[in-house]
Structures are given as C-alpha cells and as structure tokens.
Design a protein around this motif. Sequence first.
Motif, PDB file in Angstrom:
ATOM      1  N   GLY A 216       4.554  -0.575   9.214  1.00 43.63           N
ATOM      2  CA  GLY A 216       3.633  -0.471   7.495  1.00 43.63           C
ATOM      3  C   GLY A 216       2.591   0.863   7.753  1.00 43.63           C
ATOM      4  O   GLY A 216       1.976   1.895   7.143  1.00 43.63           O
ATOM      5  N   LEU A 217       1.474   0.426   9.078  1.00 45.95           N
ATOM      6  CA  LEU A 217       0.058   0.722   9.526  1.00 45.95           C
ATOM      7  C   LEU A 217       0.789   1.959   9.747  1.00 45.95           C
ATOM      8  O   LEU A 217      -0.042   3.464   9.721  1.00 45.95           O
ATOM      9  N   LEU A 218       1.708   1.484  10.701  1.00 45.16           N
ATOM     10  CA  LEU A 218       2.666   3.610  10.903  1.00 45.16           C
ATOM     11  C   LEU A 218       2.784   4.696   9.997  1.00 45.16           C
ATOM     12  O   LEU A 218       2.880   5.477  10.016  1.00 45.16           O
ATOM     13  N   VAL A 219       3.867   4.136   9.096  1.00 44.11           N
ATOM     14  CA  VAL A 219       3.865   4.442   8.030  1.00 44.11           C
ATOM     15  C   VAL A 219       2.633   5.377   7.129  1.00 44.11           C
ATOM     16  O   VAL A 219       2.723   6.727   6.712  1.00 44.11           O
ATOM     17  N   LEU A 220       2.203   4.193   6.893  1.00 40.78           N
ATOM     18  CA  LEU A 220       0.851   4.828   6.658  1.00 40.78           C
ATOM     19  C   LEU A 220       0.253   5.555   7.436  1.00 40.78           C
ATOM     20  O   LEU A 220      -0.681   6.953   6.782  1.00 40.78           O
ATOM     21  N   LEU A 221      -0.419   5.731   8.113  1.00 44.13           N
ATOM     22  CA  LEU A 221      -1.246   6.455   9.639  1.00 44.13           C
ATOM     23  C   LEU A 221       0.112   7.695   9.312  1.00 44.13           C
ATOM     24  O   LEU A 221      -0.953   8.931   9.466  1.00 44.13           O
ATOM     25  N   THR A 222       1.433   7.949   9.288  1.00 48.14           N
ATOM     26  CA  THR A 222       1.819   9.241   9.711  1.00 48.14           C
ATOM     27  C   THR A 222       1.601  10.096   7.981  1.00 48.14           C
ATOM     28  O   THR A 222       1.610  10.914   7.940  1.00 48.14           O
TER      29      THR A 222
ATOM     30  N   LEU B 120      10.471  11.659  10.243  1.00 46.85           N
ATOM     31  CA  LEU B 120       9.521   9.635  11.061  1.00 46.85           C
ATOM     32  C   LEU B 120       9.152   8.594   9.581  1.00 46.85           C
ATOM     33  O   LEU B 120      10.069   7.134   9.645  1.00 46.85           O
ATOM     34  N   VAL B 121       8.881   9.171   8.653  1.00 45.33           N
ATOM     35  CA  VAL B 121       9.017   8.146   7.705  1.00 45.33           C
ATOM     36  C   VAL B 121       9.963   7.285   7.500  1.00 45.33           C
ATOM     37  O   VAL B 121      10.520   6.127   7.432  1.00 45.33           O
ATOM     38  N   CYS B 122      11.328   8.559   7.424  1.00 42.26           N
ATOM     39  CA  CYS B 122      12.986   7.860   7.063  1.00 42.26           C
ATOM     40  C   CYS B 122      13.324   6.500   8.421  1.00 42.26           C
ATOM     41  O   CYS B 122      13.720   5.762   8.256  1.00 42.26           O
ATOM     42  N   THR B 123      12.969   7.067   9.457  1.00 45.49           N
ATOM     43  CA  THR B 123      12.653   5.978  10.785  1.00 45.49           C
ATOM     44  C   THR B 123      12.384   4.489  10.671  1.00 45.49           C
ATOM     45  O   THR B 123      12.815   4.138  10.651  1.00 45.49           O
TER      46      THR B 123
ATOM     47  N   LEU C  42      -0.690   9.407   5.807  1.00 48.61           N
ATOM     48  CA  LEU C  42      -2.760  10.367   5.666  1.00 48.61           C
ATOM     49  C   LEU C  42      -2.175  11.495   6.242  1.00 48.61           C
ATOM     50  O   LEU C  42      -3.705  12.432   6.449  1.00 48.61           O
ATOM     51  N   LEU C  43      -1.987  11.495   7.625  1.00 52.41           N
ATOM     52  CA  LEU C  43      -2.581  12.137   8.440  1.00 52.41           C
ATOM     53  C   LEU C  43      -1.526  13.739   7.936  1.00 52.41           C
ATOM     54  O   LEU C  43      -2.299  14.985   8.615  1.00 52.41           O
ATOM     55  N   SER C  44      -0.185  13.604   7.555  1.00 53.13           N
ATOM     56  CA  SER C  44      -0.387  15.044   6.890  1.00 53.13           C
ATOM     57  C   SER C  44      -0.275  15.113   6.136  1.00 53.13           C
ATOM     58  O   SER C  44      -0.412  16.755   6.022  1.00 53.13           O
ATOM     59  N   MET C  45      -1.253  14.059   5.143  1.00 50.79           N
ATOM     60  CA  MET C  45      -1.689  14.622   3.717  1.00 50.79           C
ATOM     61  C   MET C  45      -3.130  15.757   4.205  1.00 50.79           C
ATOM     62  O   MET C  45      -3.309  16.702   3.311  1.00 50.79           O
ATOM     63  N   VAL C  46      -3.536  14.925   5.168  1.00 49.73           N
ATOM     64  CA  VAL C  46      -4.754  15.385   5.359  1.00 49.73           C
ATOM     65  C   VAL C  46      -4.741  16.675   5.867  1.00 49.73           C
ATOM     66  O   VAL C  46      -5.230  17.479   5.555  1.00 49.73           O
ATOM     67  N   TYR C  47      -4.034  16.484   6.388  1.00 48.88           N
ATOM     68  CA  TYR C  47      -3.316  18.296   7.584  1.00 48.88           C
ATOM     69  C   TYR C  47      -2.987  19.380   6.155  1.00 48.88           C
ATOM     70  O   TYR C  47      -3.206  20.581   6.064  1.00 48.88           O
TER      71      TYR C  47
ATOM     72  N   THR D 166       0.877  -1.249   0.180  1.00 48.00           N
ATOM     73  CA  THR D 166      -0.104   0.292   0.013  1.00 48.00           C
ATOM     74  C   THR D 166       0.760   1.235  -0.071  1.00 48.00           C
ATOM     75  O   THR D 166       0.987   2.700  -0.686  1.00 48.00           O
ATOM     76  N   VAL D 167       2.010   1.036   0.407  1.00 49.88           N
ATOM     77  CA  VAL D 167       3.272   2.347   0.866  1.00 49.88           C
ATOM     78  C   VAL D 167       3.460   2.484  -0.842  1.00 49.88           C
ATOM     79  O   VAL D 167       4.234   3.916  -0.591  1.00 49.88           O
ATOM     80  N   THR D 168       4.074   1.558  -1.137  1.00 52.00           N
ATOM     81  CA  THR D 168       4.967   1.684  -2.412  1.00 52.00           C
ATOM     82  C   THR D 168       3.273   2.011  -3.382  1.00 52.00           C
ATOM     83  O   THR D 168       3.823   2.820  -4.075  1.00 52.00           O
ATOM     84  N   THR D 169       2.655   1.754  -3.460  1.00 53.27           N
ATOM     85  CA  THR D 169       1.255   2.927  -4.556  1.00 53.27           C
ATOM     86  C   THR D 169       1.108   3.776  -4.042  1.00 53.27           C
ATOM     87  O   THR D 169       0.932   4.655  -4.801  1.00 53.27           O
ATOM     88  N   ILE D 170       1.100   4.163  -2.786  1.00 59.10           N
ATOM     89  CA  ILE D 170       1.193   5.504  -2.473  1.00 59.10           C
ATOM     90  C   ILE D 170       2.857   6.804  -3.295  1.00 59.10           C
ATOM     91  O   ILE D 170       2.190   7.137  -4.283  1.00 59.10           O
ATOM     92  N   TYR D 171       3.992   5.495  -2.799  1.00 56.77           N
ATOM     93  CA  TYR D 171       4.687   6.601  -3.799  1.00 56.77           C
ATOM     94  C   TYR D 171       4.481   6.849  -5.404  1.00 56.77           C
ATOM     95  O   TYR D 171       5.404   7.163  -6.192  1.00 56.77           O
ATOM     96  N   SER D 172       3.936   5.440  -5.891  1.00 56.07           N
ATOM     97  CA  SER D 172       4.304   5.685  -7.511  1.00 56.07           C
ATOM     98  C   SER D 172       2.956   6.917  -7.590  1.00 56.07           C
ATOM     99  O   SER D 172       3.115   7.084  -8.966  1.00 56.07           O
TER     100      SER D 172
END
Length: 574
Positions: A397-403, A373-376, A405-410, A27-33
């Motif tokens: 993976g859930l933490l990366v996805l949450l980080t 955070l994503v780098c970490t 999505l929350l940053s994008m919503v903000y 899912t994260v790879t798809t977002i990156y693409s």
Amino acid sequence: MGIISIGVDYFQVLAIFGSTKVEWPETVTTIYSYLAAFNFDIGITAPECTFTISYASKWYIVTSVPILIFMGFLSFHIYKVCFKKFVKHRRGKQLNTHVHSLIGNGLYMFYFVYLYLLQTTLDVFNCSTVVSVDGVEDAGENGEGYMSSEPTEPCYVEGGVQMELVPYATILGLLYGCGYPLICFYVLILNRDNKRSAIEDQLVRAQQLSNSRENNPNCYEFRKRYGKLYYQFKPQYHYWGLVILARKFMFACAELLLRKNATFQLCAVSLVMFTAYVAQVRCKPFMSTAEMPKVCLQHIDDIEQMDATKARKIRENAPKKGLNVSASFNSLVSARLTSKQKEHKKINAQAAAEELLWNWNNVEGVLLISCVLVCTFGIMFEADYVDAGTSEHESLGLLVLLTILLSMVYYFIVVWSEIVVKIAPGLRCPDWINPAAKKRKMLAANKEGDTEEELTNRGSLEFAYNPMMGMASPNSEVVRESSLGGLMSLEEQVKLQDLVKTLKDEVQDLKKKNTAVASMQAHGGGKAAVIKKKKSGNFTNIGTGSAKARREEESIVKKKGAHVEEVFEAEDGL
C-alpha cells in the motif's frame, strides 16, 4: 491544453482501478474516489443521499447528457443564424461561420467523457454472483447473477430493471463506443483531403504561426472544425488520438468482461498499458513546444512548398488588396528590422518560460509506466500470502501510494512549467528541478570553444523562428538580419521577389546597351556614340569615343550587377 489532456487521461485510468475487486488500502481507495471527478462521474456526489433516485433514472440521466448537449448546440446554432440574418443582415456563407467552432468544441468535449459514458452504458451488462458475509454465493433464480451496480436487481429476468435497460444500452453502446471513434477515423484517416489538411495544419503550428487566413490559408477553417482532434501530435502522427481512444475502449471492455477475476483483469489492463508505453516510447507522437523546431527540420521541403504556395496566392491577390509590390529594397529591409525589434521584446519576455518547457512524450511515458506499476502492485494484493493488516499488505500500500503521489507531483510541476510560467515567466521553478536549464547553464559557462552539443542547441534556437533560413546563403543580408529571430512575412517576400525581378530586367537592359556601345565603337571607328544612362533620376551622356567615359560606364554596370547579385543571394535564401 495538450499537457492537460495527458493528465486527464492518466487520472481517468487510475480511477478505473478503484472499481476493481482488489483490496486496496483505504487511503488509496480514497484517492481513486477523488480521481473519479476526472471521469465526470456524478456518482461521487451521491445524489441518492440527497433525494430518492433509482438506478434506472440515474442511468438515463447520465447516458442522455450527450444528446442534451447536442440539442443545446443545435439551439445555439439556430440562434446565431437568426441573429446574423435579421440583426446583422448577413447572407450566404457568412451565416454559418460559427459552425466550425461548434463542431470542434463538441468533438473535443466528447473525448473527455468517452470513457465514463462507455463504462456507464455497458454497466447494464455487468452481472456477477452475490456473496454474503457468511460466504454463501447467490447467482439468482436463473443463474445469471445480479447487477454489480445494483445487487438487488437480478439479471435477464423478464420485467426486471436490467432487462428494461438492455435495448437502450445496446443502442447507446454502439453509438457512443463505436460511433465516435469511427467519426474520428473517417476524418483523420479515410478522408485523404482531411489527412493532408491535418498534416499541413500541424506544420503551420510547428512554425508557431498564428491561425490566420494569411498564415494558414488552406486549413484555417479545418483547424477550427477538427483541430482539437490532433493539435497535440506531430504531423505524421496526427491520428494518435485514435490510439488513445482504442486504449480507453479496451479498458472499458476489461472492466466489463473480466470483472469476476480481479487478477486476470489487472493482468489484461497491465498488458494494454505496457503495449501503450512501448508504442509511446517508439513513436514519440506528441509535439511539445520544445520539439517544434525539430519537426520543422524534418519537414523542411514541405514547409518550403507551403510557403511558395502562400506567396503565389498573395501575389495573385495583391491587386485586390492594393499592395505596393514595387517597394525599394532599402525600405523593405528597414521595415524588416523594425518588425524584428518588436519580436525581440516578446522573445526576451518569454525566455525564462521557454527554458522550462518539458517534452510531452517524456511526461506521457512516465505516466504510462506509473499505471503499469500500479497494476503490478494490484496483482500482488491478490496473492494468497498478502492478507489485509499484514506487513506485506501495508508495504504494498505504501508503494502504491508513493507511486501515485510522485507521478502526480511530477505532472503538476510540468503543468506549472508549461502554463503558469509561460504566462508569468517570473514564477518559474528553481533550475535544479529542470535538468535542461542546468545543462544550458553549463554550456554557457564554457567559453573556451563551442562544443558540438552547444552548436546543435544554438542551431535549434535559430530554426525555431525561421527553419527556411537554414537553406539560405550566409552572405545574404536578409539571412544576417534573420539571426535576430523573426520570420519574413509573405507580403515582404512577394515585394522582394518583385524587386529582384525588376533589377534583373534592368541589368539585362544595361547589358544590351553596353553591347550596343561596344558594337558601335568597333564599326564606327573614332566617331563618338552617345547613349542615355539613367542614374539617380537624371540622364547622363556617355561618349564611347572617350576612354574615360567607357571606364565610367563599365564601373556603373559592375556596381549595379554586384547589387543585383546580392539580392539574388537573398532570394535564394528565402
């Protein structure tokens, strides 16, 4: 557009993470693409799936895009010059008035494609060892490995595709990677005249004045040419775009030089991002709409000097423009009130939008710490005890996805507040989303007395429209009218100054006549002396031998002097 560029920079950095060797969740790879679209990466369209195209052909097409755009701008320039010369019959400098906008748009466009062009150009030098499914490593015949983007092509082999592209990649890498930052460095830092112009232009922008030759006489053309390089930063940080370019350059170098070890690569990127975050929090270089009044207060002396220079130029050009600088004080104040009433409607229409303007520095800080955070999390994925399919891998993976999505919503909430709400104030977000709106409501509800913070907010609102009024006398009529929320135009300032000068001369004449009357009375005894006094267009005879006449004369002089002193106070407040 300032908030847009902040988001584009953030999404470009996230897209870089997708090119690392970290085993991100699907899912994260798809977002990156998908985010690669902000890098203007044509690879997401997969043109090789539609028609046959080699890696070298695609590389030539991508790296030649800036050259093609430059040729298009040059053709448009030639067309505009011919059109102005042969159709509109213009001559001299009027033929090239469009050049400033062409240069500004070209530099601004290159800013957004800089990272992708640098990545694509240096990708030729990106070689690595190929590992088969069975775990067998193949470094090629010469041990240099294969191209990471084209594993079938060996590196540094005579007659190979990689060796064919190396000379062009070297030239274009220097041209794109170093040439553009050097141009910006010369324009914004090395050239002192440009540096002063950039600072002055940002002070004009901080006063929220339109970009006209009257409001911005020294930097009107400079803003059209180079304004997009610094328009979102405070005057003292007009060069901050170079800091962002340096950050992008280090990202590209980390992707090229440290690709073999994903853990070390992400550690380097995390170090760069954390350094950028510290610098951002320390300097706060962005100048959002909400911070413009504070910028005016910090540079109030410079703004006063700029206004004096503008007033002097208008005074010098007054005879050419036919300005009536001898207008009366009453008509000037009447015209000023009319302009204030017009501005009231505009201010009230945008009141809801201005409540939701958020600080760009906070937005940049949140997005930078999200990258850290994503780098970490990416470094954690490379740990030995985190295998694909395990609960640890799914949790990360859930933490990366949450980080993400929350940053994008903000970010998109801020974009909604900055752009959509400013255009249509009725489409604003609820007050509970914006803490600033809740805070202002609480202050408004407290009617027992003004708190220190309320007074500060109220003062900021007043300075947002005319920072120079903070230096004025509170007894001045002009200052009292300025609380309605408008700036006195430069022409009105010139008229007021000329009126004050005229009244000063008139007072001096009255004082001289009063002195002459007293002298004649002292030397002439009981003889009456007669002088002529102008009042309301008629001449009145005043006899110095009469006590009643002397009292009337002294009353007239005092009233005239009091009126002039009030005008002097208004002049001091400009």
